[in-house]
Design a protein around this motif. Structure first.
Motif, short mmCIF file in Angstrom:
data_model
loop_
_atom_site.label_atom_id
_atom_site.label_comp_id
_atom_site.label_asym_id
_atom_site.label_seq_id
_atom_site.Cartn_x
_atom_site.Cartn_y
_atom_site.Cartn_z
N HIS A 13 0.73 -1.11 -0.04
CA HIS A 13 0.18 -0.15 0.09
C HIS A 13 1.08 1.33 -0.30
CE1 HIS A 13 -3.65 -2.29 0.67
NE2 HIS A 13 -3.08 -3.08 1.59
N PRO A 14 0.90 1.93 -1.19
CA PRO A 14 1.60 3.06 -1.26
C PRO A 14 1.46 4.15 -0.24
CG PRO A 14 0.32 3.14 -2.92
CD PRO A 14 0.25 1.84 -2.45
N TRP A 15 0.10 4.08 0.39
CA TRP A 15 -0.39 5.15 1.22
C TRP A 15 -0.41 4.82 2.65
CZ3 TRP A 15 -3.98 2.34 3.65
CH2 TRP A 15 -4.49 1.29 2.94
N TYR A 16 0.23 3.56 2.77
CA TYR A 16 0.42 3.38 4.42
C TYR A 16 1.94 3.35 4.90
CZ TYR A 16 0.64 0.28 8.53
OH TYR A 16 0.65 -0.13 9.84
N SER A 17 1.87 4.16 6.05
CA SER A 17 3.33 4.41 6.55
C SER A 17 3.45 4.00 7.90
CB SER A 17 3.72 5.88 6.50
OG SER A 17 2.84 6.83 7.01
N LYS A 18 2.28 4.41 8.74
CA LYS A 18 2.44 4.01 10.06
C LYS A 18 0.96 3.73 10.71
CE LYS A 18 2.51 8.62 11.48
NZ LYS A 18 3.08 9.87 12.13
N GLY A 19 0.98 3.24 12.03
CA GLY A 19 -0.32 3.17 12.70
C GLY A 19 -1.10 2.23 12.18
N TYR A 20 -2.59 2.51 12.45
CA TYR A 20 -3.69 1.59 12.22
C TYR A 20 -4.07 1.68 10.64
CZ TYR A 20 -8.17 -0.71 12.65
OH TYR A 20 -9.31 -1.56 12.66
N ILE A 21 -4.16 0.65 9.73
CA ILE A 21 -4.19 0.63 8.43
C ILE A 21 -5.43 1.42 8.04
CG2 ILE A 21 -5.08 -1.64 8.24
CD1 ILE A 21 -3.15 -2.05 5.67
N LEU A 22 -6.59 1.04 8.79
CA LEU A 22 -7.86 1.62 8.22
C LEU A 22 -8.07 3.28 8.75
CD1 LEU A 22 -10.31 -1.13 9.19
CD2 LEU A 22 -9.20 -0.71 7.07
N GLU A 23 -7.07 3.57 9.33
CA GLU A 23 -6.84 5.10 9.60
C GLU A 23 -6.14 5.82 8.32
OE1 GLU A 23 -5.60 5.84 13.41
OE2 GLU A 23 -7.61 5.43 14.39
N GLU A 24 -5.04 4.94 8.13
CA GLU A 24 -4.15 5.45 7.01
C GLU A 24 -4.83 5.67 5.72
OE1 GLU A 24 -0.21 6.28 7.06
OE2 GLU A 24 -1.56 6.92 8.67
N PRO A 27 -21.93 -3.07 9.17
CA PRO A 27 -22.06 -3.15 10.45
C PRO A 27 -21.61 -1.86 11.17
CG PRO A 27 -21.07 -5.31 9.89
CD PRO A 27 -21.26 -4.44 8.50
N LYS A 28 -22.22 -1.44 12.03
CA LYS A 28 -21.97 0.01 12.55
C LYS A 28 -20.33 0.06 13.26
CE LYS A 28 -23.97 3.31 15.83
NZ LYS A 28 -24.81 3.70 16.45
N TYR A 29 -19.92 -1.31 13.87
CA TYR A 29 -18.80 -1.47 14.67
C TYR A 29 -17.64 -1.56 13.35
CZ TYR A 29 -19.91 -6.29 13.70
OH TYR A 29 -20.21 -7.64 13.21
N HIS A 30 -17.75 -1.82 12.19
CA HIS A 30 -16.76 -2.11 11.17
C HIS A 30 -16.25 -0.69 10.88
CE1 HIS A 30 -14.57 -3.45 7.46
NE2 HIS A 30 -15.20 -4.63 7.65
N PRO A 31 -14.71 -0.61 10.91
CA PRO A 31 -14.06 0.62 10.99
C PRO A 31 -13.61 1.07 9.38
CG PRO A 31 -12.50 -1.29 11.50
CD PRO A 31 -13.93 -1.77 11.57
N ASN A 32 -14.11 0.19 8.53
CA ASN A 32 -13.30 0.55 7.23
C ASN A 32 -14.31 1.43 6.29
OD1 ASN A 32 -12.41 0.68 4.43
ND2 ASN A 32 -11.72 -1.47 4.79
N SER A 35 -14.68 3.52 1.04
CA SER A 35 -15.67 3.96 -0.01
C SER A 35 -15.79 5.51 0.11
CB SER A 35 -16.79 3.38 0.14
OG SER A 35 -17.03 1.97 -0.24
N LYS A 36 -15.61 6.17 1.25
CA LYS A 36 -15.97 7.48 1.34
C LYS A 36 -14.92 8.23 0.92
CE LYS A 36 -19.05 8.60 5.32
NZ LYS A 36 -19.24 9.24 6.32
N THR A 37 -13.45 7.57 1.16
CA THR A 37 -12.11 8.14 0.51
C THR A 37 -12.38 8.34 -1.10
OG1 THR A 37 -11.10 7.24 2.60
CG2 THR A 37 -9.79 8.07 0.57
#
Length: 204
Positions: free
Chosen positions: A38-49, A155-160, A163-165
């Protein structure tokens, strides 16, 4: 999956490249290895990155593959049926009820994994309204035309929120229906129990 990847490389003019399936070849020795990341992933939680996905990725995908779309007789109002997935998460428990409701509204149902990549591009490129549960098929939002209406169910608890991005980059009208946690009794059937009234409101 390997055949799909080979097809994509062929579309990019790399059909002579040697591809090894790491599920089969667990130990590899080579002078040069190409691997994806993933060229956009550098640190932390991947679904936030993923919220930091750069615009150039979507632009590159569109520039590279949009012209490769294979036309077929597809509806402009599509329901992505995820029931073909072997995973239990993001499965709509009342999938048949949802499918029948959408059919009454002029939608056609598609199992995206059964389509070639070229047909997937056309399906999303040609769509005006797309409804479906969160899943890999929604990566094809990269090929949607601006202002396409997207209704993603998860599901409400799903953090991904990928699609919005993609929707922001591609100027899409993205709505997300978040469903409450289901009981353990029915969880084996899936983790989404969709209120048809909520779907109806999102379509209006």
């Amino acid at each position: 999956m390997t055949s799909c990847i080979k097809n994509i490389f062929k579309m990019m003019g790399l059909d002579s490249i040697k591809i090894l399936d790491s599920n089969i070849h667990r130990h590899i020795v080579a002078k040069k290895i190409y691997a994806v990341d993933h060229p956009w992933y550098s640190k932390g939680y991947i679904l936030e990155e993923v919220n930091n996905m750069p615009k150039w990725i979507i632009e590159w995908l569109r520039e590279t593959f949009l012209t490769k779309a294979e036309k077929f007789d597809s509806n402009e109002k599509i329901f992505i049926d995820r029931s073909e997935s072997t995973f239990n998460h993001c499965q709509i428990i009342n999938n048949e009820e949802v499918s029948l409701f959408l059919k009454s509204k002029g939608f056609s149902k598609y199992k995206v994994g059964q389509l070639s990549f070229q047909k997937q591009i056309h399906l999303f490129k040609n769509a005006k309204v797309i409804v479906g549960a969160h899943g890999a098929a929604f990566a094809n939002l990269a090929f949607c035309s601006p202002k396409t209406k997207i209704i993603e169910i998860k599901p409400k608890y799903h953090p991904n929120y990928i699609s919005k991005t993609i929707g922001k980059i591609n100027d899409l009208d993205v709505k997300i229906i978040e469903t409450p946690k289901v009981s353990k009794k029915i969880r084996s059937q899936g983790d989404i129990l969709l209120d048809i009234n909520k779907l109806k409101q999102s379509l209006d």
